[in-house]
Design a protein around this motif. Structure first.
Motif, PDB file in Angstrom:
ATOM      1  N   GLN A 117      -1.289 110.317   7.336  1.00 34.19           N
ATOM      2  CA  GLN A 117      -0.552 111.371   6.647  1.00 34.19           C
ATOM      3  C   GLN A 117       0.232 112.238   7.633  1.00 34.19           C
ATOM      4  O   GLN A 117       1.365 112.625   7.353  1.00 34.19           O
ATOM      5  CB  GLN A 117      -1.501 112.222   5.817  1.00 34.19           C
ATOM      6  CG  GLN A 117      -1.983 111.497   4.585  1.00 34.19           C
ATOM      7  CD  GLN A 117      -2.757 112.378   3.646  1.00 34.19           C
ATOM      8  OE1 GLN A 117      -3.429 113.317   4.060  1.00 34.19           O
ATOM      9  NE2 GLN A 117      -2.674 112.077   2.356  1.00 34.19           N
ATOM     10  N   LEU A 118      -0.366 112.536   8.781  1.00 32.31           N
ATOM     11  CA  LEU A 118       0.362 113.339   9.769  1.00 32.31           C
ATOM     12  C   LEU A 118       1.552 112.585  10.352  1.00 32.31           C
ATOM     13  O   LEU A 118       2.617 113.175  10.571  1.00 32.31           O
ATOM     14  CB  LEU A 118      -0.576 113.772  10.896  1.00 32.31           C
ATOM     15  CG  LEU A 118      -1.394 115.021  10.640  1.00 32.31           C
ATOM     16  CD1 LEU A 118      -2.339 115.293  11.804  1.00 32.31           C
ATOM     17  CD2 LEU A 118      -0.518 116.226  10.390  1.00 32.31           C
ATOM     18  N   LEU A 119       1.381 111.300  10.603  1.00 31.57           N
ATOM     19  CA  LEU A 119       2.512 110.500  11.107  1.00 31.57           C
ATOM     20  C   LEU A 119       3.631 110.459  10.080  1.00 31.57           C
ATOM     21  O   LEU A 119       4.818 110.568  10.433  1.00 31.57           O
ATOM     22  CB  LEU A 119       2.059 109.085  11.469  1.00 31.57           C
ATOM     23  CG  LEU A 119       1.196 108.966  12.719  1.00 31.57           C
ATOM     24  CD1 LEU A 119       0.631 107.548  12.853  1.00 31.57           C
ATOM     25  CD2 LEU A 119       1.980 109.357  13.969  1.00 31.57           C
ATOM     26  N   PHE A 120       3.271 110.314   8.812  1.00 35.23           N
ATOM     27  CA  PHE A 120       4.279 110.312   7.755  1.00 35.23           C
ATOM     28  C   PHE A 120       4.980 111.668   7.678  1.00 35.23           C
ATOM     29  O   PHE A 120       6.208 111.738   7.564  1.00 35.23           O
ATOM     30  CB  PHE A 120       3.636 109.958   6.410  1.00 35.23           C
ATOM     31  CG  PHE A 120       4.621 109.847   5.286  1.00 35.23           C
ATOM     32  CD1 PHE A 120       5.459 108.748   5.183  1.00 35.23           C
ATOM     33  CD2 PHE A 120       4.729 110.849   4.329  1.00 35.23           C
ATOM     34  CE1 PHE A 120       6.377 108.643   4.152  1.00 35.23           C
ATOM     35  CE2 PHE A 120       5.645 110.759   3.298  1.00 35.23           C
ATOM     36  CZ  PHE A 120       6.476 109.650   3.207  1.00 35.23           C
ATOM     37  N   ALA A 121       4.206 112.743   7.768  1.00 38.93           N
ATOM     38  CA  ALA A 121       4.797 114.094   7.740  1.00 38.93           C
ATOM     39  C   ALA A 121       5.712 114.302   8.933  1.00 38.93           C
ATOM     40  O   ALA A 121       6.816 114.847   8.793  1.00 38.93           O
ATOM     41  CB  ALA A 121       3.695 115.153   7.732  1.00 38.93           C
ATOM     42  N   SER A 122       5.279 113.868  10.085  1.00 39.70           N
ATOM     43  CA  SER A 122       6.089 114.003  11.300  1.00 39.70           C
ATOM     44  C   SER A 122       7.414 113.259  11.153  1.00 39.70           C
ATOM     45  O   SER A 122       8.473 113.756  11.536  1.00 39.70           O
ATOM     46  CB  SER A 122       5.305 113.473  12.500  1.00 39.70           C
ATOM     47  OG  SER A 122       6.079 113.527  13.664  1.00 39.70           O
ATOM     48  N   TRP A 123       7.343 112.071  10.563  1.00 39.64           N
ATOM     49  CA  TRP A 123       8.543 111.254  10.386  1.00 39.64           C
ATOM     50  C   TRP A 123       9.468 111.851   9.321  1.00 39.64           C
ATOM     51  O   TRP A 123      10.671 111.989   9.549  1.00 39.64           O
ATOM     52  CB  TRP A 123       8.132 109.829  10.007  1.00 39.64           C
ATOM     53  CG  TRP A 123       9.273 108.934   9.715  1.00 39.64           C
ATOM     54  CD1 TRP A 123      10.195 108.448  10.594  1.00 39.64           C
ATOM     55  CD2 TRP A 123       9.627 108.413   8.431  1.00 39.64           C
ATOM     56  NE1 TRP A 123      11.100 107.654   9.934  1.00 39.64           N
ATOM     57  CE2 TRP A 123      10.769 107.620   8.601  1.00 39.64           C
ATOM     58  CE3 TRP A 123       9.077 108.531   7.159  1.00 39.64           C
ATOM     59  CZ2 TRP A 123      11.375 106.950   7.549  1.00 39.64           C
ATOM     60  CZ3 TRP A 123       9.679 107.867   6.113  1.00 39.64           C
ATOM     61  CH2 TRP A 123      10.816 107.097   6.318  1.00 39.64           C
ATOM     62  N   THR A 124       8.910 112.219   8.156  1.00 41.43           N
ATOM     63  CA  THR A 124       9.767 112.717   7.073  1.00 41.43           C
ATOM     64  C   THR A 124      10.357 114.089   7.384  1.00 41.43           C
ATOM     65  O   THR A 124      11.487 114.380   6.992  1.00 41.43           O
ATOM     66  CB  THR A 124       9.013 112.801   5.723  1.00 41.43           C
ATOM     67  OG1 THR A 124       7.857 113.604   5.882  1.00 41.43           O
ATOM     68  CG2 THR A 124       8.658 111.436   5.222  1.00 41.43           C
TER      69      THR A 124
END
Length: 169
Positions: A117-124
């Motif tokens: 979830q953090l990687l997705f948040a970082s990317w988006t």
């Protein structure tokens, strides 16, 4: 056999959905924003040890999409998918090595969910600084994963004993 599998997977999806509903309706106080126990992950952990990989992946993905449409929005569904897929992949890899108990697999899954979830948040959000929050969430993932792993071990043991009794009859 096909009817039995449909019924079995339908019950697992329903159980995971109910756990998600309970968690959405009765929030457990957590020390940091974004943390939760992840009761529905109990179904994924037990599924890995009782119904196999494909069934567990299918149940988890269907549950995440249903929960996203019911209790969240498109964004929460994408975050759930990012965390769920990361968690499942890591749990599968750990289980396959044979080095981890069900408790260890669950802990890795809890931490992996937060990482995904953090990687997705970082990317988006195009925001790398958000990864500084990972150690806090990793501690939460470790604790939640341990609770789910202990419960998962107990449930899996009982299911296997029950199946053994049915086969002997």
């Amino acid at each position: 056999m096909k009817t039995q599998n449909i019924a079995k997977y339908g019950m697992l999806i329903a159980l995971a959905f109910i756990f998600s509903y309970i968690e959405a309706m009765i929030p457990v106080p957590m020390p940091a924003p974004g943390m939760k126990l992840g009761l529905a992950n109990l179904v994924s952990v037990v599924g890995l040890y009782t119904v196999g990989v494909l069934g567990t992946v299918g149940v988890a993905l269907i549950r995440i999409v249903l929960v996203g449409f019911t209790f969240g929005n498109a964004f929460s569904m994408w975050y759930g998918l990012a965390g769920g897929i990361t968690s499942l992949v890591l749990m599968l890899l750990c289980k396959r090595t044979g080095w981890f108990s069900i408790l260890g697999v669950s802990v890795v899954g809890g931490i992996g969910h937060n990482l995904g979830q953090l990687l997705f948040a970082s990317w988006t959000l195009n925001q790398k600084d958000i990864m500084y929050y990972f150690p806090v969430l990793a501690i939460g993932g470790l604790a939640a994963g341990a609770v789910i792993g202990i419960l998962g071990g107990l449930v899996t043991e009982r299911i296997k004993k029950g199946i053994g009794r049915i086969k002997k009859s």
